[in-house]
Design a protein around this motif. Structure first.
Motif, PDB file in Angstrom:
ATOM      1  N   ALA A 285      -3.925   6.900   3.664  1.00  0.00           N
ATOM      2  CA  ALA A 285      -5.133   6.087   3.843  1.00  0.00           C
ATOM      3  C   ALA A 285      -6.314   6.699   3.092  1.00  0.00           C
ATOM      4  O   ALA A 285      -7.102   5.975   2.462  1.00  0.00           O
ATOM      5  CB  ALA A 285      -5.455   5.950   5.331  1.00  0.00           C
TER       6      ALA A 285
ATOM      7  N   ASP B 104       0.825  -1.202   0.000  1.00  0.00           N
ATOM      8  CA  ASP B 104       0.000   0.000   0.000  1.00  0.00           C
ATOM      9  C   ASP B 104       0.864   1.260   0.000  1.00  0.00           C
ATOM     10  O   ASP B 104       0.665   2.159  -0.811  1.00  0.00           O
ATOM     11  CB  ASP B 104      -0.917   0.022   1.228  1.00  0.00           C
ATOM     12  CG  ASP B 104      -1.991  -1.058   1.188  1.00  0.00           C
ATOM     13  OD1 ASP B 104      -2.578  -1.271   0.107  1.00  0.00           O
ATOM     14  OD2 ASP B 104      -2.245  -1.679   2.231  1.00  0.00           O
TER      15      ASP B 104
ATOM     16  N   LEU C 153      -2.855  -1.079   6.875  1.00  0.00           N
ATOM     17  CA  LEU C 153      -2.231  -0.879   5.575  1.00  0.00           C
ATOM     18  C   LEU C 153      -0.846  -1.527   5.557  1.00  0.00           C
ATOM     19  O   LEU C 153      -0.104  -1.455   6.529  1.00  0.00           O
ATOM     20  CB  LEU C 153      -2.116   0.618   5.267  1.00  0.00           C
ATOM     21  CG  LEU C 153      -3.457   1.320   5.078  1.00  0.00           C
ATOM     22  CD1 LEU C 153      -3.265   2.819   4.962  1.00  0.00           C
ATOM     23  CD2 LEU C 153      -4.180   0.781   3.849  1.00  0.00           C
TER      24      LEU C 153
ATOM     25  N   LEU D  44      -5.935   5.921  -0.580  1.00  0.00           N
ATOM     26  CA  LEU D  44      -6.222   4.513  -0.840  1.00  0.00           C
ATOM     27  C   LEU D  44      -7.703   4.194  -0.649  1.00  0.00           C
ATOM     28  O   LEU D  44      -8.241   3.288  -1.302  1.00  0.00           O
ATOM     29  CB  LEU D  44      -5.359   3.630   0.051  1.00  0.00           C
ATOM     30  CG  LEU D  44      -3.855   3.698  -0.264  1.00  0.00           C
ATOM     31  CD1 LEU D  44      -3.039   3.097   0.870  1.00  0.00           C
ATOM     32  CD2 LEU D  44      -3.560   3.011  -1.587  1.00  0.00           C
TER      33      LEU D  44
ATOM     34  N   LEU E 106      -0.227   3.738  10.006  1.00  0.00           N
ATOM     35  CA  LEU E 106      -0.573   2.819   8.920  1.00  0.00           C
ATOM     36  C   LEU E 106      -1.082   1.493   9.478  1.00  0.00           C
ATOM     37  O   LEU E 106      -2.046   0.917   8.951  1.00  0.00           O
ATOM     38  CB  LEU E 106       0.636   2.579   8.005  1.00  0.00           C
ATOM     39  CG  LEU E 106       1.112   3.769   7.177  1.00  0.00           C
ATOM     40  CD1 LEU E 106       2.409   3.435   6.457  1.00  0.00           C
ATOM     41  CD2 LEU E 106       0.037   4.215   6.183  1.00  0.00           C
TER      42      LEU E 106
ATOM     43  N   LEU F  37     -11.588   0.411   3.979  1.00  0.00           N
ATOM     44  CA  LEU F  37     -10.700   1.450   4.486  1.00  0.00           C
ATOM     45  C   LEU F  37     -11.459   2.759   4.666  1.00  0.00           C
ATOM     46  O   LEU F  37     -11.264   3.472   5.659  1.00  0.00           O
ATOM     47  CB  LEU F  37      -9.507   1.636   3.547  1.00  0.00           C
ATOM     48  CG  LEU F  37      -8.462   2.657   3.946  1.00  0.00           C
ATOM     49  CD1 LEU F  37      -7.905   2.397   5.349  1.00  0.00           C
ATOM     50  CD2 LEU F  37      -7.330   2.658   2.918  1.00  0.00           C
TER      51      LEU F  37
END
Length: 158
Positions: free
Chosen positions: A123, A3, A29, A126, A24, A133
């Motif tokens: 994050a 990621d 992640l 993503l 993370l 998420l």
């Protein structure tokens, strides 16, 4: 594919990298961490970025802080810069090195030593294609709100 790839300009940036990786982990992640100087090991940095094995990159550097910008020049993927406050200028040089990028080579830059925000921004990027998420981030924001409300309530009781 990883990621997030976190690259520090030197091992002295480890405390900021720990803030990134801790956050993370909170969002589940995957990540890799490397120490690569854009000035002293440009070829190694180029090899790392050319692997194209991460969705988002985070560059952590102080002083001249060209790392994130060099990374951004080597990829079309998002690059987040974390300027480190440690130089004689208090990190202002690092901050300017990251935010004053030329047209076409953007670096999303967070606050000095802002490792947590770099991870949260990664994050959020993503989450654009990851509903699970996205839900974690929504819950994270709700928890922050609840904490502020609790702090306010406790203040009223003083």
């Amino acid at each position: 594919m990883t990621d997030v790839k976190v690259i520090m300009g030197s091992a002295s940036d480890i405390d900021i990298a720990k803030k990134v990786t801790k956050t993370l982990k909170e969002f589940d992640l995957s990540y890799e961490v490397e120490v690569i100087s854009a000035h002293r090991a440009l070829d190694v940095l180029k090899e790392s970025i050319e692997k194209d094995d991460a969705e988002v990159y985070i560059g952590i550097a102080g002083m001249a802080a060209h790392l994130a910008g060099v990374m951004a020049g080597m990829t079309i993927k998002p690059v987040i810069g974390v300027p480190v406050a440690g130089s004689k200028t208090g990190g202002f040089d690092a901050l300017l090195s990251m935010v004053q990028m030329p047209k076409g080579v953007p670096v999303a830059t967070v606050a000095l030593n802002g490792g947590e925000n770099a991870a949260i921004l990664a994050a959020q990027i993503l989450a654009l294609s990851n509903e699970k998420l996205k839900e974690k981030l929504v819950n994270y924001k709700k928890e922050m709100r609840e904490k502020v409300l609790a702090d306010d309530k406790n203040l009223e009781e003083i």
